[in-house]
Design an enzyme around this catalytic site. Structure first.
Site, PDB file in Angstrom:
ATOM      1  N   LYS A 181     -12.687  -4.683   7.327  1.00  0.00           N
ATOM      2  CA  LYS A 181     -13.398  -3.482   6.855  1.00  0.00           C
ATOM      3  C   LYS A 181     -14.496  -3.794   5.845  1.00  0.00           C
ATOM      4  O   LYS A 181     -15.312  -2.939   5.540  1.00  0.00           O
ATOM      5  CB  LYS A 181     -12.377  -2.522   6.221  1.00  0.00           C
ATOM      6  N   HIS A 200      -8.894 -12.831  -6.808  1.00  0.00           N
ATOM      7  CA  HIS A 200      -9.396 -11.644  -6.109  1.00  0.00           C
ATOM      8  C   HIS A 200     -10.802 -11.389  -6.626  1.00  0.00           C
ATOM      9  O   HIS A 200     -11.046 -11.435  -7.825  1.00  0.00           O
ATOM     10  CB  HIS A 200      -8.481 -10.448  -6.399  1.00  0.00           C
ATOM     11  N   GLY A 238      -2.780  -2.518   4.886  1.00  0.00           N
ATOM     12  CA  GLY A 238      -2.617  -1.375   5.797  1.00  0.00           C
ATOM     13  C   GLY A 238      -2.119  -1.786   7.171  1.00  0.00           C
ATOM     14  O   GLY A 238      -1.347  -1.046   7.806  1.00  0.00           O
ATOM     15  N   ASP A 255      -2.207  -5.330  -5.672  1.00  0.00           N
ATOM     16  CA  ASP A 255      -3.581  -4.913  -5.399  1.00  0.00           C
ATOM     17  C   ASP A 255      -4.441  -5.122  -6.640  1.00  0.00           C
ATOM     18  O   ASP A 255      -3.931  -5.280  -7.752  1.00  0.00           O
ATOM     19  CB  ASP A 255      -3.621  -3.468  -4.891  1.00  0.00           C
ATOM     20  N   GLU A 256      -5.749  -5.147  -6.450  1.00  0.00           N
ATOM     21  CA  GLU A 256      -6.656  -5.530  -7.534  1.00  0.00           C
ATOM     22  C   GLU A 256      -6.637  -4.540  -8.702  1.00  0.00           C
ATOM     23  O   GLU A 256      -6.928  -4.917  -9.831  1.00  0.00           O
ATOM     24  CB  GLU A 256      -8.091  -5.697  -6.998  1.00  0.00           C
ATOM     25  N   LYS A 285       1.312  -9.697  -2.511  1.00  0.00           N
ATOM     26  CA  LYS A 285       0.163  -9.704  -3.427  1.00  0.00           C
ATOM     27  C   LYS A 285      -0.073  -8.328  -4.033  1.00  0.00           C
ATOM     28  O   LYS A 285      -0.185  -7.342  -3.312  1.00  0.00           O
ATOM     29  CB  LYS A 285      -1.088 -10.132  -2.658  1.00  0.00           C
ATOM     30  N   LYS A 292       0.872  -1.187   0.000  1.00  0.00           N
ATOM     31  CA  LYS A 292       0.000   0.000   0.000  1.00  0.00           C
ATOM     32  C   LYS A 292       0.892   1.214   0.000  1.00  0.00           C
ATOM     33  O   LYS A 292       1.983   1.154   0.580  1.00  0.00           O
ATOM     34  CB  LYS A 292      -0.901   0.020   1.249  1.00  0.00           C
TER      35      LYS A 292
HETATM   36  C1  CAP Z   1      -6.856  -5.465   1.545  1.00  0.00           C
HETATM   37  C2  CAP Z   1      -7.147  -5.364   0.086  1.00  0.00           C
HETATM   38  C3  CAP Z   1      -7.967  -6.499  -0.529  1.00  0.00           C
HETATM   39  C4  CAP Z   1      -9.347  -6.726   0.063  1.00  0.00           C
HETATM   40  C5  CAP Z   1     -10.323  -7.430  -0.840  1.00  0.00           C
HETATM   41  C6  CAP Z   1      -7.856  -4.060  -0.249  1.00  0.00           C
HETATM   42  O1  CAP Z   1      -6.082  -4.391   2.019  1.00  0.00           O
HETATM   43  O2  CAP Z   1      -5.926  -5.335  -0.604  1.00  0.00           O
HETATM   44  O3  CAP Z   1      -8.108  -6.169  -1.866  1.00  0.00           O
HETATM   45  O4  CAP Z   1      -9.192  -7.484   1.210  1.00  0.00           O
HETATM   46  O5  CAP Z   1     -11.527  -7.692  -0.233  1.00  0.00           O
HETATM   47  O6  CAP Z   1      -7.532  -3.483  -1.286  1.00  0.00           O
HETATM   48  O7  CAP Z   1      -8.770  -3.700   0.478  1.00  0.00           O
HETATM   49  P1  CAP Z   1      -6.033  -3.989   3.563  1.00  0.00           P
HETATM   50  P2  CAP Z   1     -12.110  -9.164   0.003  1.00  0.00           P
HETATM   51  O8  CAP Z   1      -5.392  -5.128   4.307  1.00  0.00           O
HETATM   52  O9  CAP Z   1      -5.195  -2.726   3.630  1.00  0.00           O
HETATM   53  O10 CAP Z   1      -7.429  -3.732   4.025  1.00  0.00           O
HETATM   54  O11 CAP Z   1     -11.037  -9.967   0.656  1.00  0.00           O
HETATM   55  O12 CAP Z   1     -13.295  -8.959   0.884  1.00  0.00           O
HETATM   56  O13 CAP Z   1     -12.467  -9.694  -1.330  1.00  0.00           O
HETATM   57 MG    MG Z   2      -6.770  -4.887  -2.526  1.00  0.00          MG
END
Ligand code: CAP
Ligand code: MG
Length: 436
Positions: free
Chosen positions: A315, A275, A384, A185-186, A183, A157
């Site tokens: 979250k 993801h 985070g 990010d998406e 990993k 991040k």
């Molecule tokens: C988590 C994350 C993931 C989410 C996806 C984000 O970051 O990288 O993409 O967890 O959601 O971008 O929010 P943090 P889910 O650890 O900083 O929150 O797993 O519900 O599909």
């Molecule tokens: Mg993410």
């Protein structure tokens, strides 16, 4: 002018409450909120018809053979219905075709104010036409040479914006702090500030250094999300740089692309991290859309090795029972019909998919997540909650590792923190907060 309804439509022919579906039929379970101007029977007949062979009116082209192939609403209440479909309606190994039927036109019909595909039983002959995960839960042994999980992943991040150099610095700090997987990010793919190829090349060098430094196996979940042929190219590039895993945004890229990439993963003997970004557009409200549970079923069927299913404490919306049900669905071989909203499912020799808990996690909540999941066949992912550590990423990674050690040693985080300064600082910042 009003016409005689009987002569025009035949929806009630799709209702058969005496019908006992065979083991070889697909059974779909829907919740519906019917429109005011139609009866319950009018509604469930329409759902069975439009999702199988029918349309809005009687047909001169219909014969007995085709009529025998119809969907049948065989069990219902005022807002739930089960519909059976003979297997002949469906093409093997083709998820888009399945969804064009059971999640297709029916969602747009005037007869329903809202509609939800809650679950569907897929018969074993249908399941067998898919490959399922290439490694699934075995990735822990096969890639990481470890007896058991959980695996710990870290998401750099800020989620996008970092250059390749910044990204790899963060990866180094996290890997050497004890994380197994880095990993993407998406929404990080190949942007001007962080080109895909350069990221792969530098990440491979950083991984090699980190493996040397730590003596542990390290891998990455690099995001190949793009147009399908481009994804194939990107996956090969990742493979050629020695990674065993790659990541796809499985909802935004679509079922067809994901099926193609599952073939590629098989050819290259790789594992896929799924993801689910965008799933909540249709999974979030229980009265409309498609359940995340059924989406997870499709993803195991196609063959995703890891799938995000929620944290309960983080979250993003993920009710506890939903997470537990999906975890069981991904790991078990047999699911028995339980609360009336989960149908039975056999998996034959299809491997399990590793569930991933991610979104708003930090050391203070990691033991709680492990208690909910109640298995070490899983992946914990922290973004985070690592990079927000007061002493930076390296200390943040160590704090997450220490929290996991506390869970393994079955001691409280406070006790662990007495000899784990990084964890103590993380608890000082976040405590046990459940982010919203
Ligand atoms: C988590 C994350 C993931 C989410 C996806 C984000 O970051 O990288 O993409 O967890 O959601 O971008 O929010 P943090 P889910 O650890 O900083 O929150 O797993 O519900 O599909
Ligand atoms: Mg993410």
């Amino acid at each position: 002018m009003t016409k005689d309804k009987e002569k025009i439509e035949w929806y009630h022919d799709f209702i058969d409450r005496d019908y006992k579906p065979g083991e070889d039929e697909i059974i779909a379970l829907y919740y519906f909120d019917k429109a005011d101007e139609v009866s319950v029977d009018d509604t469930i007949g329409r759902l069975a018809s439009e999702s199988s062979i029918g349309t809005w009116t009687t047909l001169e082209t219909l014969d007995d053979r085709i009529f025998g192939m119809r969907g049948r609403a065989f069990s219902n209440t005022d807002d739930m219905v089960k519909i059976s479909y003979p297997l002949i309606l469906w093409e093997m190994n083709n998820v888009p075709q399945l969804m064009s039927g059971i999640a297709g036109n029916i969602f747009g019909m005037k007869a329903v104010k809202s509609l939800r595909l809650v679950d569907a039983t897929l018969p074993l002959d249908y399941v067998k036409s898919f490959k399922g995960p290439n490694m699934g839960t075995e990735a822990i042994k096969k890639i990481f040479k470890r007896k058991e999980g959980p695996l710990l992943a870290c998401v750099p991040k800020p989620k996008i914006g970092m250059t390749v150099e910044q990204h790899c610095q963060v990866a180094w700090d996290a890997w050497t702090g004890g994380v197994d997987l880095i990993k993407d990010d998406e929404n990080l793919t190949s942007q001007s500030f962080n080109k895909f190829q350069a990221r792969v090349e530098e990440m491979a060098k950083t991984r090699d250094k980190a493996e040397k430094e730590t003596g542990d196996i390290k891998d990455a979940l690099i995001n190949v999300t793009a147009e399908t042929k481009e994804m194939e190219k990107r996956t090969k590039l990742i493979h050629d740089h020695g990674f065993r895993y790659f990541m796809i945004d499985v909802v935004t890229t679509g079922f067809s692309a994901v099926q193609t990439l599952r073939e590629v993963a098989g050819d290259l003997d790789m594992a896929i991290h799924a993801h689910r970004a965008m799933h909540a557009t249709f999974t979030k409200h229980y009265t409309h859309g498609i359940s995340m549970y059924f989406l997870a079923k499709l993803m195991r069927l196609i063959g995703l090795d890891n799938l995000h299913i929620g944290t309960v404490v983080g979250k993003l919306d993920s009710p506890k029972q939903d997470v537990i049900d999906m975890k069981n669905l991904l790991l078990d071989q047999e699911i028995t019909e339980s609360d009336g909203r989960k149908l039975k499912q056999s998996w034959g020799s299809i491997k399990g998919t590793l569930p991933v808990a991610s979104g708003g996690l930090h050391p203070g909540v990691l033991p709680e997540v492990m208690t909910v999941y109640n298995t070490s066949d899983m992946i914990l992912q922290v973004g985070g909650g690592i990079h927000g550590h007061p002493d930076g990423t390296h200390a943040g990674a160590k704090a997450s590792v220490q929290a996991l050690e506390a869970w393994r040693e079955d001691i409280s985080l406070e006790d662990k923190a007495k000899s784990a300064p990084e964890l103590a600082k993380a608890l000082g910042k976040w405590g046990y907060i459940r982010p919203i």
